[in-house]
Each structure stands twice: as C-alpha cells, then as structure tokens.
Design a protein around this motif. Structure first.
Motif, PDB file in Angstrom:
ATOM      1  N   GLY A   1       0.781  -1.234   0.000  1.00 13.43           N
ATOM      2  CA  GLY A   1       0.000   0.000   0.000  1.00 13.43           C
ATOM      3  C   GLY A   1       0.805   1.272   0.000  1.00 13.43           C
ATOM      4  N   VAL A   2       2.130   1.191  -0.226  1.00  9.77           N
ATOM      5  CA  VAL A   2       3.001   2.367  -0.134  1.00  9.77           C
ATOM      6  C   VAL A   2       3.081   3.069  -1.486  1.00  9.77           C
ATOM      7  N   VAL A   3       2.876   4.387  -1.472  1.00 14.41           N
ATOM      8  CA  VAL A   3       2.923   5.175  -2.706  1.00 14.41           C
ATOM      9  C   VAL A   3       4.034   6.223  -2.701  1.00 14.41           C
ATOM     10  N   SER A   4       4.599   6.551  -1.534  1.00 11.44           N
ATOM     11  CA  SER A   4       5.643   7.562  -1.451  1.00 11.44           C
ATOM     12  C   SER A   4       6.679   7.146  -0.416  1.00 11.44           C
ATOM     13  N   VAL A   5       7.925   7.584  -0.634  1.00  8.98           N
ATOM     14  CA  VAL A   5       8.979   7.337   0.347  1.00  8.98           C
ATOM     15  C   VAL A   5       9.826   8.583   0.510  1.00  8.98           C
ATOM     16  N   LYS A   6      10.373   8.734   1.710  1.00  7.89           N
ATOM     17  CA  LYS A   6      11.483   9.670   1.912  1.00  7.89           C
ATOM     18  C   LYS A   6      12.727   8.810   1.990  1.00  7.89           C
ATOM     19  N   GLU A   7      13.542   8.912   0.968  1.00 11.26           N
ATOM     20  CA  GLU A   7      14.660   8.007   0.755  1.00 11.26           C
ATOM     21  C   GLU A   7      15.980   8.700   1.059  1.00 11.26           C
ATOM     22  N   ILE A   8      16.864   7.958   1.721  1.00  6.67           N
ATOM     23  CA  ILE A   8      18.167   8.482   2.089  1.00  6.67           C
ATOM     24  C   ILE A   8      19.236   7.827   1.214  1.00  6.67           C
ATOM     25  N   ALA A   9      20.168   8.609   0.723  1.00  5.56           N
ATOM     26  CA  ALA A   9      21.375   8.071   0.083  1.00  5.56           C
ATOM     27  C   ALA A   9      22.523   9.006   0.421  1.00  5.56           C
ATOM     28  N   PHE A  10      23.723   8.567   0.142  1.00  7.12           N
ATOM     29  CA  PHE A  10      24.900   9.273   0.612  1.00  7.12           C
ATOM     30  C   PHE A  10      25.372  10.357  -0.357  1.00  7.12           C
ATOM     31  N   ASP A  11      25.855  11.441   0.231  1.00 14.20           N
ATOM     32  CA  ASP A  11      26.574  12.498  -0.482  1.00 14.20           C
ATOM     33  C   ASP A  11      25.774  13.040  -1.676  1.00 14.20           C
ATOM     34  N   ASP A  12      26.265  12.845  -2.923  1.00 14.13           N
ATOM     35  CA  ASP A  12      25.564  13.378  -4.100  1.00 14.13           C
ATOM     36  C   ASP A  12      24.519  12.384  -4.618  1.00 14.13           C
ATOM     37  N   TYR A  13      23.966  11.630  -3.730  1.00 15.37           N
ATOM     38  CA  TYR A  13      22.977  10.595  -4.038  1.00 15.37           C
ATOM     39  C   TYR A  13      23.576   9.538  -4.960  1.00 15.37           C
ATOM     40  N   LEU A  14      24.899   9.351  -4.786  1.00  9.75           N
ATOM     41  CA  LEU A  14      25.648   8.311  -5.485  1.00  9.75           C
ATOM     42  C   LEU A  14      25.518   8.429  -7.009  1.00  9.75           C
ATOM     43  N   GLY A  15      25.158   9.601  -7.490  1.00 11.73           N
ATOM     44  CA  GLY A  15      25.031   9.789  -8.928  1.00 11.73           C
ATOM     45  C   GLY A  15      23.826   9.108  -9.540  1.00 11.73           C
TER      46      GLY A  15
END
Length: 512
Positions: free
Chosen positions: A195-209
C-alpha cells in the motif's frame, strides 16, 4: 459525473474521526472526485470499474518516511554465490558475471563458506582479478572480503555491519544503471503490495550519482513511488552546492530534493546508541563518542542555507542533544525549516517528548520496532534497565505533547506493513507475544493513530500536505485497500495483512 474507478467497502477510513464506516471512494483521472458514505452509484458510468472490497479497510496510500533502498543494491548486483562451497567456485562465478562499468566492482553475494574457504579468498581474488575491484559478501552481511585492488579503490574500512562504512561500495555499484533500475523497480513493486505510494529516501553524499536513473524511472512510470530524497553526508561535509542544484532540478512530487540528514549515534540494541543519564552498566560496556560540536556546526550551516534538515537520533541521550541543537538555533533567531525532523527516535524521555512537541518537529519513528527478530521484554530490560525501558517506543507521549509522529522503516531494516505497525505500536506485541494487555500499553498508539502516522502526517512530513494523504475530494488519488478491517480485527489478525489494491495517482499499481 462518471468516474474511472469506484472502491466500495464496509470500512472506508475517515481521518477526522479516526473511524471507518461503509462508503466509497470515486476516482476520476488522478484525483479523488468523491469519498464518503453511500455506494457512489451516481458516479457509475459505462466505463467505470467498481471494486467491492467487502470489509477490507480503505485508507489513503501509505508514505514511508525513512527508507534506505540503496542497501538493497546488494541483493541486485553481482553474482549469487550461495551455492558455492570453495574459494575457487566463488572466483569462477565472478569470472562468469557481467563486467561492471568503469569504476564499478565485481561483487559476489550471499556467500556461505567455512573458515578455511574464507581464509583463502583474498589470495584467490588477487590472483584472478589483479586489476579489478572484487568483493565477496557473506550471507546476511555477516562478513566481507575484498581483494587488493578493491581495497586500493574502496579503502580498507569496508564493514558489512555499517552502511556508512559501505558508502564507497554503494557508490561503485551505483555506477551500473542496470543495478539501480533493478533495485528500485523491484522495491517499488514490493512496496506497492503493502500500500506504499511515497517514500522519503536516504542516500549518501551526491545521491551516489543515481538521480538521472531515478528521474527516468519515475518519469516513465516504471517506478510508481514518489521519492523525496535526502542526502546524508558521509565522505565529506554536506555539499550545499549539490543541494541547491538538486532543489532547483528536482522540485516535483514525483522526484524532489528533501534536504540533508545528519547522523549522531548508532543503535541502542547494538550498544552504539547515546543514552541519557549518568554512567551505568550500559555505558560501562560501550559508550559512543559523538562529536556534538561538529553536529551543531553542520546543522547550522545547512539550515542557514535554507535546506530542510533531519537529525538521526536513536538513543534518548542523542535525542536530547539534538533537541538542544534545534533550540539553540531558534534562540539565535535562525529561521527553522518547515520540514525539520528527528529520525529514528527509538528512545525518548517524557520531557524531551514535550520539547519536541513545543518545537513542532516531525518525529520519524519505527512503528514496527518491537517486532525486531529476537526482541523480548526480558532482552529489552537487560539492555536498557527497568527505568529506561519505558522510553522505548514512547509514541503516546510524543503525540500527547503535540509532536508530529510519522512512520518509517529504514528499509531494509523493516519492510512496510501497516498490520505489523499496529501489532507493535498499538498492541505493543513482541515477536513471541508479550505480557497480557501489551508491553507498557500506556506508551502505545491507537490503531487509528498508527494509520495517521503512515498517511496524513507522513504526507505532511514530505511537504505533500494538501496534495495527498487523505481520502478527500480534489486530492491525489492515492488509495490502499487491505484484505481485512485492520481497525477492528483481533490483534492476532493483524499479522499477515496485505494490500489487495493500491492506487497511486489514479493508476492501479498493485492488485491481488
């Protein structure tokens, strides 16, 4: 007016009352046209699809406010060597794997090797791949072996138990657009089934490109998830210039720059969380060293540049010190960002719950926290002691103090499950059950409050308030339909609940 889709159920959720009643949700295009009591017959036309959900709970689409999909690249990259029993078999599997792009890495994953076979891996990798970065990851991330070329390129600090220590490996894997595509499309499919439609997603630095690939995936619809992405500085301080560029280039709900996240402590159950109070048996075993002066400087630099900020704080000591940082900025006249949050918040004192409420910060919590494998009331008491244990999952105090509570999973730590969230946060159950009436039930939430932490408040924490997060005419048609009425089933009926229909922006992205 005839609509495209009508969902009928005996349990349509109303956030205003925290109850579910017989009714309907009518979807026209990407918007909700009508929601409320009655079957919605007036909206049925020749091309209207009508779904009868029986007594299944109908809620707004869910929003996970803390994910780390990056870690799942370890499941989608390289060669699966789970069937190998010797170092030479692992090497042969790597030889047969596709050549990674320039700057990439040869990865063997899910290795199950005895001590003798593992001891021979470094020499075998060096002999077979003298000029290529080669890494072997044990099953369950229990161990990691890197060849000489990999250590030269990625550093000697690769630790499978720390995502931050694996940042160079993630960056190397992210250079393969195919790996990124497989990771995010598979994860989106699995999250739609919950049932998930949105996320707040974490990645490192420049979002790893990875942003060009994510832009393509979300634009094409191959990934239905709306992604609010935040940068966690690991290999360098927060790159404010990157933040400025990302904010300008990615401002739509489909893919938007959320801000920066700063780590403080680790995890209380691994004895790396910063706990409040004087030295005791816990702190004698291991006490984390947190440079709060550096945290304060970096937080102020980010906020002064006008970016949103999340402060990761697992232990009650870390939570208190992070609240100090926020209060100091406020007292110094700094304009706090609208989407200021504390992340994790596994432990919090009643007084700090009051402070969080007074500051109006979003508190991202793990509503599935008590269901971590192996958790028992005795284990928690052994780790935290009888006084501090009541601060674990102290959700009721946060809400009563006015804090804005949102659910997150730190995926893959947890996988989203509204039923499990209710079992943990409302029923206060452990994997093996727990005391009758729940463990410290006065600290828990109602089931409706759990729903709100995944829907309306969660949408607001992503900056999507008034656009999604409720079953209300004019809002985005984000709907999750479950296979049972999660507000009314007995506690034992919460486990195993799943979405039977998920609608994201008017498009059915999951159906079973």
């Amino acid at each position: 007016m005839a609509v495209d889709l009508i969902i009928r159920s005996e349990a349509v959720y109303d956030a205003a009352t925290g109850t579910a009643s017989p009714g309907h949700v009518a979807v026209a295009g990407d918007r909700i046209l009508s929601a409320g009591r009655g079957p919605g017959d007036e909206h049925v036309g020749p091309r209207t699809r009508v779904v009868d959900a029986g007594d299944g709970l109908v809620v707004p689409g869910l929003h996970d406010n803390h994910t780390f999909v990056t870690a799942l690249m370890l499941e989608h990259a390289g060669a699966d060597v789970s069937g190998c029993t010797t170092a030479s078999e692992v090497v042969d599997a790597l030889r047969s794997a596709p050549e990674p792009p320039a700057g990439g890495v040869l990865l063997a994953r899910d290795a199950v090797l005895g001590d003798a076979a593992r001891a021979g891996l470094p020499d075998a990798l060096d002999a077979a791949f003298p000029g290529s970065a080669a890494v072997v990851l044990g099953a369950g991330r229990e161990w990691l072996v890197a060849g000489r070329a990999a250590r030269a390129e990625l550093g000697d600090g690769l630790d499978p138990g720390s995502n931050e220590a694996l940042a160079p490996l993630y960056a190397a894997l992210a250079r393969d657009a195919g790996v990124v595509r497989r990771t995010y499309t598979d994860t989106a499919r699995r999250m739609a089934a919950q049932g998930v439609v949105s996320v707040k997603e974490i990645a490192f630095d420049d979002y790893l490109g990875m942003l060009p690939v994510l832009d393509d995936l979300t634009r094409s619809g191959d990934v239905h998830l709306r992604i609010s992405f935040a940068s966690q500085p690991v290999q360098a301080p927060a790159d404010l210039a990157f933040g400025d560029r990302a904010r300008a280039a990615h401002a739509s709900p489909r893919l938007r720059f959320h801000g920066f996240k700063l780590m403080t402590d680790g995890s209380f159950d691994e004895y790396t969380g910063d706990l409040a109070g004087p030295a005791d048996e816990w702190t004698a075993r291991q006490h984390p060293t947190v440079d709060y002066a550096a945290l304060r400087r970096e937080a102020r630099r980010i906020v002064a540049a006008g970016h949103n900020l999340a402060l990761n704080a697992d232990g009650d000591g870390a939570v208190g010190r992070c609240l100090d940082v926020i209060e100091e900025m406020l007292l110094d006249g700094m304009a706090l960002p609208d989407l200021l949050s504390l992340s994790d918040v596994s432990l919090i004192t009643d007084e700090d719950a009051r402070r969080a409420g007074a500051l109006g910060v979003f508190c991202e919590v793990y509503t599935q926290l008590l269901l971590i494998e192996g958790y028992t009331p005795d284990l928690v008491r052994d780790i935290l002691g009888p006084e501090r244990e009541q601060r674990l999952g102290n959700h009721a105090r946060l809400l009563s103090a006015g804090a804005r509570l949102t659910s997150g999973t730190d995926l893959p730590l947890f996988f989203p499950s509204l039923g499990e969230a209710m079992l943990s946060a409302a029923e206060r159950r452990f994997p093996g059950g727990g005391p009758a009436g729940g463990w410290h039930p006065e600290r828990g939430l109602s089931r409706a409050q759990v729903v709100d932490s995944w829907t309306g408040t969660a949408a607001a924490a992503m900056g999507l308030d008034g656009w999604t997060g409720a079953l209300r005419p004019g809002l985005r048609a984000d709907v999750a339909v479950f296979d049972r009425d999660l507000l009314r089933v007995p506690a034992d009926g919460l486990a195993g609940a799943a979405a039977v229909l998920t609608v994201a922006g008017g498009t059915v992205v999951h159906e079973s």
